[in-house]
Write an enzyme that holds these catalytic residues in place. Structure first.
Site, short mmCIF file in Angstrom:
data_model
loop_
_atom_site.label_atom_id
_atom_site.label_comp_id
_atom_site.label_asym_id
_atom_site.label_seq_id
_atom_site.Cartn_x
_atom_site.Cartn_y
_atom_site.Cartn_z
N LYS A 254 7.39 60.27 -78.70
CA LYS A 254 6.14 60.94 -77.95
C LYS A 254 6.49 60.02 -76.36
CE LYS A 254 1.92 58.64 -78.15
NZ LYS A 254 1.43 58.04 -76.99
N ARG B 101 -7.76 50.36 -68.87
CA ARG B 101 -6.30 50.41 -68.74
C ARG B 101 -5.86 50.86 -67.22
NH1 ARG B 101 -3.65 53.41 -73.84
NH2 ARG B 101 -1.68 52.89 -72.69
N ARG C 49 -2.13 62.39 -82.30
CA ARG C 49 -1.74 62.20 -81.07
C ARG C 49 -0.28 61.65 -81.05
NH1 ARG C 49 -6.19 60.05 -76.90
NH2 ARG C 49 -4.28 60.40 -75.45
C1 UD1 Z 1 2.75 52.36 -72.50
C2 UD1 Z 1 2.95 53.14 -73.86
C3 UD1 Z 1 2.12 52.30 -74.99
C4 UD1 Z 1 2.57 50.87 -74.92
C5 UD1 Z 1 2.50 50.30 -73.78
C6 UD1 Z 1 3.12 48.91 -73.60
C7 UD1 Z 1 2.99 55.46 -73.36
C8 UD1 Z 1 2.49 56.95 -72.96
N1 UD1 Z 1 2.07 54.40 -73.65
O1 UD1 Z 1 1.37 52.46 -72.12
O2 UD1 Z 1 2.38 52.97 -76.28
O3 UD1 Z 1 1.67 50.15 -76.02
O4 UD1 Z 1 3.51 51.12 -72.76
O5 UD1 Z 1 4.35 48.97 -74.30
O6 UD1 Z 1 4.21 55.16 -73.18
N2 UD1 Z 1 -1.82 47.45 -66.15
C9 UD1 Z 1 -2.53 46.91 -65.29
N3 UD1 Z 1 -2.41 47.77 -64.20
C10 UD1 Z 1 -1.60 48.90 -64.02
C11 UD1 Z 1 -0.83 49.40 -65.27
C12 UD1 Z 1 -0.90 48.36 -66.37
O7 UD1 Z 1 -3.13 45.92 -65.41
O8 UD1 Z 1 -1.69 49.60 -63.11
C13 UD1 Z 1 -1.82 46.37 -67.64
C14 UD1 Z 1 -2.50 47.17 -68.84
O9 UD1 Z 1 -3.88 47.41 -68.75
C15 UD1 Z 1 -1.96 46.65 -69.99
C16 UD1 Z 1 -0.49 46.18 -69.53
O10 UD1 Z 1 -0.63 46.18 -68.18
O11 UD1 Z 1 -2.62 45.54 -70.35
C17 UD1 Z 1 0.58 47.06 -70.10
O12 UD1 Z 1 0.44 48.42 -69.57
P1 UD1 Z 1 1.44 49.45 -69.44
O13 UD1 Z 1 2.85 48.72 -69.83
O14 UD1 Z 1 1.36 49.99 -68.06
O15 UD1 Z 1 1.21 50.29 -70.72
P2 UD1 Z 1 1.36 51.88 -70.61
O16 UD1 Z 1 2.12 52.36 -69.70
O17 UD1 Z 1 -0.28 52.38 -70.31
#
Ligand code: UD1
Length: 419
Positions: free
Chosen positions: A22, A121, A398
């Site tokens: 996914k 997030r 999902r």
């Molecule tokens: C993706 C995955 C999710 C996985 C996560 C971490 C998908 C659809 N989802 O989520 O299943 O658990 O990676 O491996 O691929 N953050 C910020 N600011 C930002 C972006 C992120 O503070 O602009 C923080 C988030 O709140 C979180 C951390 O960074 O605490 C990790 O987030 P991120 O790596 O971006 O995860 P996702 O891409 O949302």
């Protein structure tokens, strides 16, 4: 409400094949927007988030058709640059349409993404990076007005955290931008390499994927292609943890053990026997489980946060005390009180859970709070004495293609019903 009724205490056996990922498919589908022609994606899992992505593309004027596990997307004609709020709210990954729309159309209007059951997030890293590439992003009442009046250009971007979504968004925006983009401290997850593999198949110039510095040299056009989505490593981890909990022997096919090393090592430390060869992982658990050294979730190649609820469920039955530290998402421990209802002994304080393993879990009425928590509860229920009623299973849909069918195939007594 739809739910699963699971009758526990049966050992698992046989073999099971893992579906396409996914988390790899979602950014790749967003990437189809950059291609002015037909893209054929094989191994595309049948999930509600994939359907939501197809709805977003259709709303922009693209054509999406599905046959079995093949999704065909044609984004030759784009007729809109606005994604309605109700579609943006369907899933977190809708944020990827920021980079994809700016890359293809140079403008878009969309709102903040949904799917935030894991806590706040933010997408600040995504927005700051796109602004560095020449985008102007104005936010008013939750609506983002995005444009790139002079087109997107390459930039040197240093991420303060190796965010998976931000890395993907930048890659999507940079593929057709003018000049070179370098992402420092980029995410190294295998799904990033899969997105790079897809974009390169379409003619993009990308190097360094899988490392913490990714270089993307913008090209003027991307071309139609066929691409096979990588197997889902968290679905594979789900089957391994179900076998660890229920006991027995299980062959997991269509998987890559190298992407699951921290999970495999932990399960071995807990007393499972695991062998891998040629895209298969065999697990057997014939002894009682035992506690393991502290588990800390980290960006790849560290212990995956997505597998944390699953191993928490495993450790709830492992003799001794285990400690789990959740460093990525603050709300990942929402399954712990549900496991406690099943007889687990877990004390949770902020980002730390202390688990005193118990011999037996018992069937109970429990609720999935998010996708992986739901899968972890299903795995726990498979090993529990008695019957578990698991609610809120739309979260599970999902990320798992008919989890009840897969688990039934390996011997778990599970059925979907109204509860
Ligand atoms: C993706 C995955 C999710 C996985 C996560 C971490 C998908 C659809 N989802 O989520 O299943 O658990 O990676 O491996 O691929 N953050 C910020 N600011 C930002 C972006 C992120 O503070 O602009 C923080 C988030 O709140 C979180 C951390 O960074 O605490 C990790 O987030 P991120 O790596 O971006 O995860 P996702 O891409 O949302």
């Amino acid at each position: 409400m739809q739910g699963f009724i699971i009758e526990g205490s049966n050992r698992v056996g046989g073999e099971i094949s893992v579906s396409g990922s996914k988390n790899a498919a979602l950014p790749i589908i967003a990437g189809c927007l950059l291609v002015s022609g037909e893209v054929i994606l094989r191994g595309c899992p049948e999930l509600s988030d994939i359907y939501s992505s197809a709805r977003i593309l259709s709303c922009l004027g693209c054509k999406c058709t599905r046959s079995g596990d093949t999704l065909t997307v044609n984004c030759k004609e784009i007729s809109r640059d606005h994604i309605p709020d109700k579609l943006m709210r369907l899933m977190r990954s809708s944020s990827l349409y920021l980079g994809a729309c700016l890359g293809r159309m140079g403008r878009c209007t969309l709102s903040y993404p949904g799917g935030c059951e894991l806590g706040a997030r933010p997408i600040d890293l995504h927005i700051t990076a796109l602004e560095k590439m020449g985008a102007e992003i104005k936010e008013e009442h939750g609506v983002l007005e995005c444009s790139a009046p002079s087109g997107l250009h390459g930039a040197q971007i240093s991420l303060s955290f190796p965010s998976v979504g931000a890395t993907e968004n930048i890659m999507l925006a940079a593929a057709l931008a003018k000049g070179e983009t370098v992402i420092y401290n980029s995410a190294r997850e295998p799904e990033i390499a899969d997105l790079a593999g897809f974009l390169k198949r379409c003619g993009a110039q990308i190097s360094g994927e899988g490392t913490s510095v990714i270089r993307i040299c913008g090209v003027s056009e991307l071309y139609p292609c066929e691409y096979e989505i990588m197997p889902d490593r968290i679905v594979a981890a789900t089957y391994l943890c179900t076998a660890a909990l229920a006991g027995g022997g299980l062959m997991v096919k269509n998987t890559r053990a190298n992407e699951l090393r921290p999970v495999i090592d932990l399960l071995c430390e807990a007393g499972c026997d695991i062998y891998d060869y040629d895209g298969r992982i065999y697990i057997s658990r014939n002894r009682p489980l035992k506690a393991v050294s502290t588990v800390r979730t980290m960006p790849y190649p560290g212990f995956p946060t997505d597998a944390q609820p699953l191993v928490t469920a495993v450790l709830s039955r492992a003799k001794g005390v285990s400690v789990v530290v959740e460093n990525i998402f603050e709300n990942r421990f929402r399954l712990n009180p549900e496991l406690v209802r099943m007889g687990a002994d877990i004390k949770t304080e902020g980002r730390i859970a202390v688990i005193e393993g118990t011999d037996t879990l018992y069937g109970a009425r429990v609720m999935a709070s998010d996708l992986r928590a739901g899968a972890a509860l299903a795995a726990a229920a498979a090993s529990a004495q008695g019957i578990t009623e698991l609610g809120n299973i739309e979260f599970i849909d999902r990320g798992y293609e008919h989890l009840e069918r897969s688990l039934s195939e390996i011997g778990v007594k599970i059925k979907r019903t109204k509860i």
